[in-house]
Design an enzyme around this catalytic site. Structure first.
Site, mmCIF file in Angstrom:
data_model
loop_
_atom_site.group_PDB
_atom_site.id
_atom_site.type_symbol
_atom_site.label_atom_id
_atom_site.label_comp_id
_atom_site.label_asym_id
_atom_site.label_seq_id
_atom_site.Cartn_x
_atom_site.Cartn_y
_atom_site.Cartn_z
ATOM 1 C CE LYS A 13 -9.237 -7.995 -7.910
ATOM 2 N NZ LYS A 13 -8.733 -6.908 -8.792
ATOM 3 N NE ARG A 88 -4.026 -5.926 -4.854
ATOM 4 C CZ ARG A 88 -5.247 -5.348 -4.826
ATOM 5 N NH1 ARG A 88 -6.141 -5.722 -3.967
ATOM 6 N NH2 ARG A 88 -5.541 -4.409 -5.679
ATOM 7 N NE ARG A 127 -12.112 2.594 -9.398
ATOM 8 C CZ ARG A 127 -11.564 1.453 -8.999
ATOM 9 N NH1 ARG A 127 -12.288 0.358 -8.960
ATOM 10 N NH2 ARG A 127 -10.293 1.386 -8.689
ATOM 11 N NE ARG A 160 -9.538 3.321 -5.411
ATOM 12 C CZ ARG A 160 -9.551 1.991 -5.507
ATOM 13 N NH1 ARG A 160 -10.685 1.329 -5.502
ATOM 14 N NH2 ARG A 160 -8.430 1.316 -5.611
ATOM 15 N NE ARG A 171 -4.536 0.728 -8.183
ATOM 16 C CZ ARG A 171 -5.773 1.098 -8.508
ATOM 17 N NH1 ARG A 171 -5.993 2.259 -9.094
ATOM 18 N NH2 ARG A 171 -6.789 0.304 -8.257
HETATM 19 P P1 AMP Z 1 -8.303 -2.298 -4.474
HETATM 20 O O1 AMP Z 1 -9.510 -1.576 -3.982
HETATM 21 O O2 AMP Z 1 -8.437 -3.781 -4.416
HETATM 22 O O3 AMP Z 1 -7.850 -1.800 -5.816
HETATM 23 O O4 AMP Z 1 -7.116 -1.950 -3.450
HETATM 24 C C1 AMP Z 1 -6.726 -0.604 -3.246
HETATM 25 C C2 AMP Z 1 -5.364 -0.553 -2.589
HETATM 26 O O5 AMP Z 1 -5.418 -1.198 -1.307
HETATM 27 C C3 AMP Z 1 -4.255 -1.291 -3.341
HETATM 28 O O6 AMP Z 1 -3.681 -0.531 -4.387
HETATM 29 C C4 AMP Z 1 -3.262 -1.526 -2.189
HETATM 30 O O7 AMP Z 1 -2.585 -0.332 -1.848
HETATM 31 C C5 AMP Z 1 -4.201 -1.876 -1.040
HETATM 32 N N1 AMP Z 1 -4.482 -3.324 -1.011
HETATM 33 C C6 AMP Z 1 -5.672 -3.950 -1.226
HETATM 34 N N2 AMP Z 1 -5.551 -5.275 -1.095
HETATM 35 C C7 AMP Z 1 -4.251 -5.509 -0.799
HETATM 36 C C8 AMP Z 1 -3.493 -6.695 -0.550
HETATM 37 N N3 AMP Z 1 -4.042 -7.909 -0.604
HETATM 38 N N4 AMP Z 1 -2.170 -6.552 -0.271
HETATM 39 C C9 AMP Z 1 -1.603 -5.335 -0.196
HETATM 40 N N5 AMP Z 1 -2.251 -4.186 -0.428
HETATM 41 C C10 AMP Z 1 -3.572 -4.259 -0.723
#
Ligand code: AMP
Length: 221
Positions: A13, A88, A127, A160, A171
């Site tokens: 994404k 989400r 990654r 990460r 996740r």
């Molecule tokens: P991402 O970089 O999109 O994989 O997001 C990394 C982490 O940020 C996720 O595993 C969540 O802990 C938090 N996060 C990102 N977006 C959301 C969201 N819309 N709602 C809740 N937690 C989020």
């Protein structure tokens, strides 16, 4: 155009939001990036969010929703945006719908990234990211120019915390439980378009572009 990208962690994404955002001249709004920046900045939100993020769990709805709705108020979002990683949960989707309704600017399309789980695990475990937020690379598919160091600031690339295999499992579970039901939510609103998210980035961008709603034809002179 206002676009939502829906898909599991590692489905590409972020990469696609950057590519398409440049083509359409609209910003990529990534809640993950905004949260990581808050963590790096040591803000109160960052401190609250960090434990959830490191554990691979979702940050509470009210914190993320506030963050993204504030970001959407900024000038660069006037002509549209690509939401990457938000909503989400159903609570977030409803809050977004309500906020956009008030401003009479509905979502135009939701792109659903379809991809096998096996591919996701390989993408996520390999990654490596810049600790200063300059981007991400991959040990197999995309190495940095100075192998192992950020191409922008030369910091040592890191994995990460939530890209470790045990966290990836959490996740994925969160995705299945909280995010996947949003497909039905947007299908009911006739906004969902599915694309195959395996393949090279240019092909995937082309699929997304083909799935975007076409602007109405210009009136005859
Ligand atoms: P991402 O970089 O999109 O994989 O997001 C990394 C982490 O940020 C996720 O595993 C969540 O802990 C938090 N996060 C990102 N977006 C959301 C969201 N819309 N709602 C809740 N937690 C989020």
């Amino acid at each position: 155009m206002r676009i939502v990208f829906l898909g599991p962690p590692g489905s590409g994404k972020g990469t696609q939001a950057k590519r398409l955002g440049q083509k359409l001249a609209v910003p990529q709004l990534s809640t993950g990036d905004l949260l990581r920046s808050a963590v790096r900045g040591g803000t109160e939100l960052g401190r609250e969010a960090k434990n959830y993020m490191d554990a691979g769990r979702l940050v509470p709805d009210h914190l993320v929703t506030q963050l993204i709705l504030n970001r959407m108020q900024q000038k660069d979002c006037a002509d549209g945006f690509i939401l990457d990683g938000f909503p989400r949960t159903k609570v977030q989707a409803e809050a977004l719908e309500k906020a956009l309704k008030v401003n009479r600017i509905p979502i135009d399309v939701v792109i659903d990234f379809d991809i096998a789980e096996k591919v996701l695990v390989e993408r996520l475990t390999g990654r490596r990211v810049c600790p200063n937020g300059h981007g991400e690379w991959h040990i197999k598919f995309r190495s940095s120019v100075l192998s192992g160091f950020c191409d922008v600031c030369r910091a040592l690339l890191i994995q990460r915390e939530d890209d470790q295999e045990s966290k990836i499992k959490t996740r994925m579970e969160q995705y299945r439980k909280d995010t996947e039901p949003l497909k039905k939510f947007y299908e009911a609103r006739k906004l969902l378009r599915r694309i195959g998210a395996t393949g090279n980035p240019a092909e995937i961008t082309a699929q997304i572009e083909a799935a975007l709603p076409q602007p109405p034809p210009a009136p005859a002179p």
